[in-house]
Every structure is written in structure tokens, then in C-alpha cells.
Design an enzyme around this catalytic site. Structure first.
Site, PDB file in Angstrom:
ATOM      1  N   GLU A 128       8.230   9.946  -9.108  1.00  0.00           N
ATOM      2  CA  GLU A 128       7.774   8.640  -8.622  1.00  0.00           C
ATOM      3  C   GLU A 128       7.178   7.817  -9.752  1.00  0.00           C
ATOM      4  O   GLU A 128       6.700   8.357 -10.752  1.00  0.00           O
ATOM      5  CB  GLU A 128       6.705   8.829  -7.537  1.00  0.00           C
ATOM      6  CG  GLU A 128       7.219   8.677  -6.124  1.00  0.00           C
ATOM      7  CD  GLU A 128       7.591   7.236  -5.748  1.00  0.00           C
ATOM      8  OE1 GLU A 128       7.882   6.420  -6.638  1.00  0.00           O
ATOM      9  OE2 GLU A 128       7.605   6.954  -4.545  1.00  0.00           O
ATOM     10  N   ASP A 129       7.197   6.525  -9.559  1.00  0.00           N
ATOM     11  CA  ASP A 129       6.541   5.652 -10.531  1.00  0.00           C
ATOM     12  C   ASP A 129       5.040   5.577 -10.267  1.00  0.00           C
ATOM     13  O   ASP A 129       4.242   5.668 -11.192  1.00  0.00           O
ATOM     14  CB  ASP A 129       7.164   4.241 -10.538  1.00  0.00           C
ATOM     15  CG  ASP A 129       7.273   3.633  -9.146  1.00  0.00           C
ATOM     16  OD1 ASP A 129       7.121   4.372  -8.149  1.00  0.00           O
ATOM     17  OD2 ASP A 129       7.508   2.420  -9.050  1.00  0.00           O
ATOM     18  N   ASP A 133      -0.117   5.023  -4.807  1.00  0.00           N
ATOM     19  CA  ASP A 133      -1.128   4.009  -4.530  1.00  0.00           C
ATOM     20  C   ASP A 133      -2.018   4.541  -3.408  1.00  0.00           C
ATOM     21  O   ASP A 133      -2.971   5.280  -3.656  1.00  0.00           O
ATOM     22  CB  ASP A 133      -0.374   2.720  -4.140  1.00  0.00           C
ATOM     23  CG  ASP A 133      -1.219   1.480  -4.301  1.00  0.00           C
ATOM     24  OD1 ASP A 133      -2.402   1.536  -3.979  1.00  0.00           O
ATOM     25  OD2 ASP A 133      -0.682   0.443  -4.731  1.00  0.00           O
ATOM     26  N   ARG A 184      10.616  -5.440 -13.198  1.00  0.00           N
ATOM     27  CA  ARG A 184      10.845  -3.985 -13.280  1.00  0.00           C
ATOM     28  C   ARG A 184      11.281  -3.593 -14.688  1.00  0.00           C
ATOM     29  O   ARG A 184      10.969  -2.513 -15.171  1.00  0.00           O
ATOM     30  CB  ARG A 184      11.953  -3.556 -12.308  1.00  0.00           C
ATOM     31  CG  ARG A 184      11.574  -3.589 -10.843  1.00  0.00           C
ATOM     32  CD  ARG A 184      12.630  -2.833 -10.034  1.00  0.00           C
ATOM     33  NE  ARG A 184      12.595  -3.165  -8.628  1.00  0.00           N
ATOM     34  CZ  ARG A 184      11.807  -2.598  -7.712  1.00  0.00           C
ATOM     35  NH1 ARG A 184      10.970  -1.660  -8.068  1.00  0.00           N
ATOM     36  NH2 ARG A 184      11.856  -2.959  -6.447  1.00  0.00           N
ATOM     37  N   PHE A 195      -2.989  -4.593  -9.400  1.00  0.00           N
ATOM     38  CA  PHE A 195      -1.553  -4.735  -9.193  1.00  0.00           C
ATOM     39  C   PHE A 195      -0.854  -4.691 -10.554  1.00  0.00           C
ATOM     40  O   PHE A 195      -1.135  -5.495 -11.423  1.00  0.00           O
ATOM     41  CB  PHE A 195      -1.240  -6.041  -8.463  1.00  0.00           C
ATOM     42  CG  PHE A 195       0.160  -6.080  -7.963  1.00  0.00           C
ATOM     43  CD1 PHE A 195       0.502  -5.425  -6.789  1.00  0.00           C
ATOM     44  CD2 PHE A 195       1.152  -6.733  -8.675  1.00  0.00           C
ATOM     45  CE1 PHE A 195       1.812  -5.430  -6.327  1.00  0.00           C
ATOM     46  CE2 PHE A 195       2.465  -6.741  -8.223  1.00  0.00           C
ATOM     47  CZ  PHE A 195       2.783  -6.089  -7.042  1.00  0.00           C
TER      48      PHE A 195
HETATM   49  C1  PRP Z   1       6.143   2.058  -4.355  1.00  0.00           C
HETATM   50  C2  PRP Z   1       6.182   3.365  -5.119  1.00  0.00           C
HETATM   51  C3  PRP Z   1       5.934   4.387  -4.048  1.00  0.00           C
HETATM   52  C4  PRP Z   1       5.021   3.656  -3.102  1.00  0.00           C
HETATM   53  C5  PRP Z   1       3.615   4.069  -3.376  1.00  0.00           C
HETATM   54  O1  PRP Z   1       7.391   1.802  -3.827  1.00  0.00           O
HETATM   55  O2  PRP Z   1       7.411   3.563  -5.764  1.00  0.00           O
HETATM   56  O3  PRP Z   1       7.117   4.778  -3.413  1.00  0.00           O
HETATM   57  O4  PRP Z   1       5.165   2.265  -3.341  1.00  0.00           O
HETATM   58  O5  PRP Z   1       2.725   3.453  -2.481  1.00  0.00           O
HETATM   59  P1  PRP Z   1       1.774   4.275  -1.535  1.00  0.00           P
HETATM   60  O6  PRP Z   1       1.164   5.400  -2.312  1.00  0.00           O
HETATM   61  O7  PRP Z   1       0.730   3.251  -1.106  1.00  0.00           O
HETATM   62  O8  PRP Z   1       2.558   4.764  -0.362  1.00  0.00           O
HETATM   63  P2  PRP Z   1       7.794   0.422  -3.131  1.00  0.00           P
HETATM   64  O9  PRP Z   1       7.642   0.551  -1.643  1.00  0.00           O
HETATM   65  O10 PRP Z   1       7.066  -0.705  -3.796  1.00  0.00           O
HETATM   66  O11 PRP Z   1       9.344   0.344  -3.406  1.00  0.00           O
HETATM   67  P3  PRP Z   1      10.135   0.212  -4.816  1.00  0.00           P
HETATM   68  O12 PRP Z   1      10.017   1.537  -5.516  1.00  0.00           O
HETATM   69  O13 PRP Z   1      11.542  -0.093  -4.428  1.00  0.00           O
HETATM   70  O14 PRP Z   1       9.488  -0.897  -5.606  1.00  0.00           O
END
Ligand code: PRP
Length: 184
Positions: free
Chosen positions: A103-104, A107, A169, A156
Site C-alpha cells: 500500500e501507499d 490513514d 500521482r 494531506f
Molecule cells: C488510499 C490508500 C488506501 C486508503 C487508505 O486509497 O491507497 O487504500 O486510501 O485510507 P484509510 O486508511 O483511511 O482507509 P484511495 O481510496 O485514495 O484510492 P487510490 O489508491 O486509488 O488513490
């Protein structure tokens, strides 16, 4: 895309390209050691994890198959709700597999918490997480993350896979945006 290309939209460089590369080296070395003698399936979560997956997986000194999921949390804007919908599922049967979710960012932790439960229920031998970024102060649920790149403040952030409204991105580092960019 680098800092100069961002123009006035960039507020601050939080983590440089070099710092990311160095940390990924360390994470890959640990993953190599921990999974020695075991199969390993990397599971990336679209779209943010694309860059971490590409750069982390290439640092491994072993072959590691990868598969991808796309999930969407029912929430508005930048907030996760914890209710997750699968937009693209894995092609791989997880029975008996050692899964490492890539994962990136973590949050609130709600997405990963749900994902670990979901993948574990499919009969995986183990499910662990590697995340480049984590926001400890934003956690709503505890998620056991085996490999963390950087703990960051609850700000953010964009770049290296992370977007604002699908933009930025492809920024080579992790940075913050000036509040004016997102109407803050
Ligand atoms: C981001 C990230 C995780 C998630 C984390 O994805 O890649 O999957 O949010 O947030 P959390 O810990 O509050 O659940 P996003 O929904 O932004 O989709 P993306 O990767 O396509 O940008």
C-alpha cells in the site's frame, strides 16, 4: 514530475525521492529475509500502490508474483468510511499463500483493516502489510503493519502514487499542497 514542475501548487517536500529509495532498500531487505524459503504473493491496491509496488518489488532478490485489487470505500472526498466495495478482485486463489499487501498509505486504517480480514478469510497462510506511509494520529482502527516506510503527520499528502482528485500521482516525491489548491 518534480518540484519545479509543481510551480506554486507545492507547499512542502515531505519525503524526497532519495529518502523513499533508501527506505525501500531497507524494507526489501527485511522482506527478503523474512520470506526466505516461503512463497510470496504481493497484492497491490490500486491505484496509489502502483509506484511502491514497482519500486519495492524490483528491489527483492527473488521472484515474487503480484496481483492487484481495486477497492472503493463509501465515503466522501478524502475520508474513508470503512465500508469497502471491491471494484476489481484478485485473479489469484489465495489458499495456502503468503500474502503481502502493498500500500501507499494507511490513514484511518479502515481500508487495510477490512482488506486483511477479507484476504485472510480466503484461506491465505498469512497476510501481512507493507505500507510506504502511515499517519499514526489519524488511526481509527489498529492495523498491524509489518513493514512501514515513514510515519507522517496527519496532513494531506500527494505524490509517488498519492493523488488529489487524480492529479499529482506522478510526482517523484511526497509533498504537501498549498491549501488554496484544494480550497482549504
Ligand atoms: C488510499 C490508500 C488506501 C486508503 C487508505 O486509497 O491507497 O487504500 O486510501 O485510507 P484509510 O486508511 O483511511 O482507509 P484511495 O481510496 O485514495 O484510492 P487510490 O489508491 O486509488 O488513490
Amino acid at each position: 514530475m518534480d518540484a519545479a514542475d509543481m510551480g506554486p501548487d507545492l507547499a512542502q517536500v515531505l519525503i524526497t525521492e532519495e529518502q523513499i529509495a533508501q527506505r525501500l532498500d531497507e524494507m526489501a531487505a527485511r522482506i527478503d529475509a523474512d520470506y526466505e524459503g516461503r512463497d510470496l504473493l504481493l497484492v497491490g491496491v490500486l491505484k496509489g500502490a502502483v509506484y511502491v509496488m514497482a519500486d519495492l518489488s524490483r528491489r527483492l532478490h527473488r521472484s515474487a508474483p503480484m496481483d492487484w485489487m481495486a477497492v472503493s470505500s463509501y465515503g466522501s472526498g478524502t475520508k474513508s468510511s470503512g465500508v469497502v466495495r471491491i471494484l476489481k478482485d484478485l485473479d489469484t486463489d489465495l489458499t495456502g499463500r503468503h500474502v503481502l499487501i502493498v500500500e501507499d498509505i494507511i490513514d484511518s486504517g479502515l481500508t487495510l483493516s477490512w482488506l486483511v480480514g477479507n484476504l485472510s478469510s480466503r484461506g491465505a497462510a498469512s497476510v501481512e502489510i507493507a505500507a510506504l506511509l502511515r499517519k499514526p494520529e489519524a488511526a481509527k482502527v489498529e492495523v498491524d503493519v509489518k513493514y512501514v516506510g515513514f510515519d507522517i503527520p496527519t496532513e494531506f499528502v500527494v505524490g509517488y502514487g498519492l493523488d488529489y482528485a487524480e492529479e499529482y500521482r506522478n510526482l517523484s516525491f511526497i509533498g504537501t499542497l498549498r491549501p488554496e489548491v484544494y480550497g482549504g
